[in-house]
Enzyme design. Structure first.
Site, mmCIF file in Angstrom:
data_model
loop_
_atom_site.group_PDB
_atom_site.id
_atom_site.type_symbol
_atom_site.label_atom_id
_atom_site.label_comp_id
_atom_site.label_asym_id
_atom_site.label_seq_id
_atom_site.Cartn_x
_atom_site.Cartn_y
_atom_site.Cartn_z
ATOM 1 N N ASP A 39 -84.504 -5.622 44.614
ATOM 2 C CA ASP A 39 -84.401 -5.652 43.154
ATOM 3 C C ASP A 39 -85.593 -6.425 42.593
ATOM 4 O O ASP A 39 -85.993 -7.455 43.120
ATOM 5 C CB ASP A 39 -83.079 -6.316 42.728
ATOM 6 C CG ASP A 39 -82.771 -6.056 41.266
ATOM 7 O OD1 ASP A 39 -81.820 -5.288 40.991
ATOM 8 O OD2 ASP A 39 -83.479 -6.603 40.382
ATOM 9 N N ILE A 40 -86.142 -5.920 41.502
ATOM 10 C CA ILE A 40 -87.337 -6.517 40.903
ATOM 11 C C ILE A 40 -87.025 -7.863 40.243
ATOM 12 O O ILE A 40 -87.922 -8.687 40.051
ATOM 13 C CB ILE A 40 -87.956 -5.527 39.878
ATOM 14 C CG1 ILE A 40 -89.429 -5.780 39.667
ATOM 15 C CG2 ILE A 40 -87.206 -5.530 38.569
ATOM 16 C CD1 ILE A 40 -90.139 -4.638 38.953
ATOM 17 N N ASN A 97 -72.318 -0.905 39.045
ATOM 18 C CA ASN A 97 -71.949 -0.867 37.632
ATOM 19 C C ASN A 97 -71.863 0.578 37.163
ATOM 20 O O ASN A 97 -72.711 1.406 37.527
ATOM 21 C CB ASN A 97 -72.991 -1.619 36.799
ATOM 22 C CG ASN A 97 -72.959 -3.116 37.048
ATOM 23 O OD1 ASN A 97 -71.883 -3.698 37.124
ATOM 24 N ND2 ASN A 97 -74.116 -3.730 37.189
ATOM 25 N N GLU A 105 -77.648 -0.398 33.581
ATOM 26 C CA GLU A 105 -78.886 -0.206 32.811
ATOM 27 C C GLU A 105 -79.711 0.985 33.282
ATOM 28 O O GLU A 105 -80.454 1.560 32.491
ATOM 29 C CB GLU A 105 -79.742 -1.474 32.870
ATOM 30 C CG GLU A 105 -79.124 -2.604 32.053
ATOM 31 C CD GLU A 105 -80.011 -3.823 31.958
ATOM 32 O OE1 GLU A 105 -80.922 -3.960 32.784
ATOM 33 O OE2 GLU A 105 -79.755 -4.633 31.049
ATOM 34 N N VAL A 106 -79.616 1.295 34.564
ATOM 35 C CA VAL A 106 -80.413 2.414 35.087
ATOM 36 C C VAL A 106 -79.466 3.574 35.412
ATOM 37 O O VAL A 106 -78.520 3.408 36.205
ATOM 38 C CB VAL A 106 -81.197 2.002 36.354
ATOM 39 C CG1 VAL A 106 -82.020 3.176 36.880
ATOM 40 C CG2 VAL A 106 -82.110 0.809 36.053
ATOM 41 N N HIS A 110 -76.692 3.143 41.753
ATOM 42 C CA HIS A 110 -77.253 2.130 42.653
ATOM 43 C C HIS A 110 -76.159 1.158 43.022
ATOM 44 O O HIS A 110 -75.358 0.759 42.174
ATOM 45 C CB HIS A 110 -78.448 1.410 42.038
ATOM 46 C CG HIS A 110 -78.259 0.957 40.627
ATOM 47 N ND1 HIS A 110 -78.254 1.833 39.570
ATOM 48 C CD2 HIS A 110 -78.058 -0.265 40.099
ATOM 49 C CE1 HIS A 110 -78.071 1.167 38.450
ATOM 50 N NE2 HIS A 110 -77.935 -0.113 38.732
ATOM 51 N N HIS A 112 -75.675 -2.575 44.368
ATOM 52 C CA HIS A 112 -76.355 -3.851 44.583
ATOM 53 C C HIS A 112 -75.778 -4.495 45.843
ATOM 54 O O HIS A 112 -74.558 -4.531 46.023
ATOM 55 C CB HIS A 112 -76.069 -4.821 43.426
ATOM 56 C CG HIS A 112 -76.547 -4.390 42.079
ATOM 57 N ND1 HIS A 112 -77.669 -4.913 41.481
ATOM 58 C CD2 HIS A 112 -76.035 -3.502 41.192
ATOM 59 C CE1 HIS A 112 -77.831 -4.377 40.279
ATOM 60 N NE2 HIS A 112 -76.849 -3.514 40.070
HETATM 61 P P1 AMP Z 1 -77.672 -2.315 36.612
HETATM 62 O O1 AMP Z 1 -77.527 -3.314 35.502
HETATM 63 O O2 AMP Z 1 -76.505 -2.328 37.551
HETATM 64 O O3 AMP Z 1 -78.013 -0.934 36.091
HETATM 65 O O4 AMP Z 1 -78.884 -2.823 37.500
HETATM 66 C C1 AMP Z 1 -80.199 -2.364 37.365
HETATM 67 C C2 AMP Z 1 -81.035 -3.210 38.297
HETATM 68 O O5 AMP Z 1 -82.276 -2.558 38.500
HETATM 69 C C3 AMP Z 1 -81.356 -4.610 37.753
HETATM 70 O O6 AMP Z 1 -80.878 -5.583 38.683
HETATM 71 C C4 AMP Z 1 -82.886 -4.611 37.646
HETATM 72 O O7 AMP Z 1 -83.465 -5.861 37.959
HETATM 73 C C5 AMP Z 1 -83.260 -3.537 38.651
HETATM 74 N N1 AMP Z 1 -84.543 -2.881 38.434
HETATM 75 C C6 AMP Z 1 -85.016 -2.355 37.275
HETATM 76 N N2 AMP Z 1 -86.216 -1.799 37.474
HETATM 77 C C7 AMP Z 1 -86.519 -1.970 38.782
HETATM 78 C C8 AMP Z 1 -87.636 -1.612 39.599
HETATM 79 N N3 AMP Z 1 -88.683 -0.969 39.108
HETATM 80 N N4 AMP Z 1 -87.593 -1.961 40.907
HETATM 81 C C9 AMP Z 1 -86.544 -2.621 41.415
HETATM 82 N N5 AMP Z 1 -85.457 -2.978 40.703
HETATM 83 C C10 AMP Z 1 -85.447 -2.663 39.398
#
Ligand code: AMP
Length: 125
Positions: A39-40, A97, A105-106, A110, A112
């Site tokens: 994770d970034i 999530n 958010e994405v 995914h 975690h």
């Molecule tokens: P969520 O809130 O469950 O959708 O988590 C999205 C996760 O993606 C967050 O923990 C971010 O830090 C992570 N994230 C966003 N962009 C990147 C990226 N380019 N590379 C790695 N992790 C990312």
């Protein structure tokens, strides 16, 4: 901004771009069904994301539309990443999530993996 997990898959999302090699990631594992990378913005000493290679918005979407081979492959990949990083004995947490209330958010599924310290209560109080 949290996403609406009922929307159709949007293949311009960040993880789709990572899968296509358009954006870099710190890869920790890859196979036919899954990609795992750091994770970034880590929320624990070890914070890895595992994503399926297929185009699925969320756990809801994947569990409904995913093929049995994709689901088995993905679940095995999550377990393998944890095992290969020595996380079973100390313990780790999985989190996926889904949608607005969870703050997804994405819009690409995914899971975690959090590890490397006592992780405290499951939810912030
Ligand atoms: P969520 O809130 O469950 O959708 O988590 C999205 C996760 O993606 C967050 O923990 C971010 O830090 C992570 N994230 C966003 N962009 C990147 C990226 N380019 N590379 C790695 N992790 C990312």
């Amino acid at each position: 901004m949290p996403i609406d997990a009922t929307l159709p898959y949007d293949d311009s999302n960040i993880f789709a771009r990572i899968l296509r090699g358009e954006l870099p990631s710190k890869t920790v594992y890859e196979d036919e069904f899954a990609l795992a990378f750091h994770d970034i913005n880590p929320q624990a000493p070890l914070h890895i994301l595992v994503i399926p290679k297929g185009a699925y918005v969320s756990w809801d979407d994947f569990s409904e539309r995913g093929g049995d081979d994709e689901i088995a492959g993905f679940v095995r990949a999550v377990g393998r990443v944890a095992r290969e990083n020595g996380l079973v004995a100390p313990g780790y947490r999985l989190l996926a999530n889904v949608g607005f209330d969870s703050h997804q958010e994405v819009p690409h599924l995914h899971v975690h993996i959090f590890a490397g310290q006592q992780l405290g209560p499951m939810l912030a109080r």
